[in-house]
Design an enzyme around this catalytic site. Sequence first.
Site, mmCIF file in Angstrom:
data_model
loop_
_atom_site.group_PDB
_atom_site.id
_atom_site.type_symbol
_atom_site.label_atom_id
_atom_site.label_comp_id
_atom_site.label_asym_id
_atom_site.label_seq_id
_atom_site.Cartn_x
_atom_site.Cartn_y
_atom_site.Cartn_z
ATOM 1 C CG ASP A 184 -5.119 5.568 2.570
ATOM 2 O OD1 ASP A 184 -5.784 5.306 3.732
ATOM 3 O OD2 ASP A 184 -4.692 6.346 2.482
ATOM 4 C CG ASN A 242 4.094 -1.281 4.994
ATOM 5 O OD1 ASN A 242 5.464 -1.881 5.325
ATOM 6 N ND2 ASN A 242 4.002 -2.150 5.103
ATOM 7 C CB CYS A 260 -3.678 1.468 7.276
ATOM 8 S SG CYS A 260 -3.449 3.444 8.316
ATOM 9 N NE ARG A 261 -4.542 1.758 1.462
ATOM 10 C CZ ARG A 261 -4.357 2.555 0.740
ATOM 11 N NH1 ARG A 261 -5.363 2.240 -0.316
ATOM 12 N NH2 ARG A 261 -3.429 3.053 0.278
ATOM 13 C CB SER A 262 0.340 -3.690 2.886
ATOM 14 O OG SER A 262 1.232 -2.511 3.453
ATOM 15 C CB CYS A 275 -1.142 -0.016 0.989
ATOM 16 S SG CYS A 275 -0.445 -0.608 2.913
#
Length: 154
Positions: free
Chosen positions: A121, A11, A13-15, A8
């Site tokens: 995001d 690195n 939040c999402r990934s 993301c």
Amino acid sequence: MTSILFVCLGNICRSPLAEGIFRNTLEEAGQVESVRIDSAGTGAWHEGNPPDPRSIEVAARYGIDIAGQRARQVRQEDFSDFDLILAMDKSNLSKLRQIAPNETMAHLRLFLDAPEQEVPDPYYGGDQGFEAVFHMLRTASERLSRMLGDQQSS
Ligand code: 4NP
């Protein structure tokens, strides 16, 4: 062994969530020994930091511990070290294509498939955003785990 890198922007939040959820999904499917998993960001702002507390919290709520992860930026070796690099959104996918060495062998793809191709995001939003992202990543992880299982048994 298959190797998969989730990417993301930050690195945090999402990934990191994708990494933790996918590892958990593979554990439940008894496949975790056959896949190497990592995550990284196209940006470097959060290098060395733990995941966003909201990502740690939503994962913990579902029994997944991602607190030990540390953010890092995507590096050139990633394009030879990983078979599959899965971006959370189109902007990070296009950044990966820009920085990939010409001879890269890794497959670069979006993690989600149509119709909802992008993991939004959640950084500037509220907690529901993290909950929604968690479930999108869980569904995509289960699908990817089934695909890997089918590949390995054929
Ligand atoms: P991520 O979310 O890409 O899912 O880790 C973000 C985290 C931090 C920032 C942007 C997105 N930031 O601009 O600092």
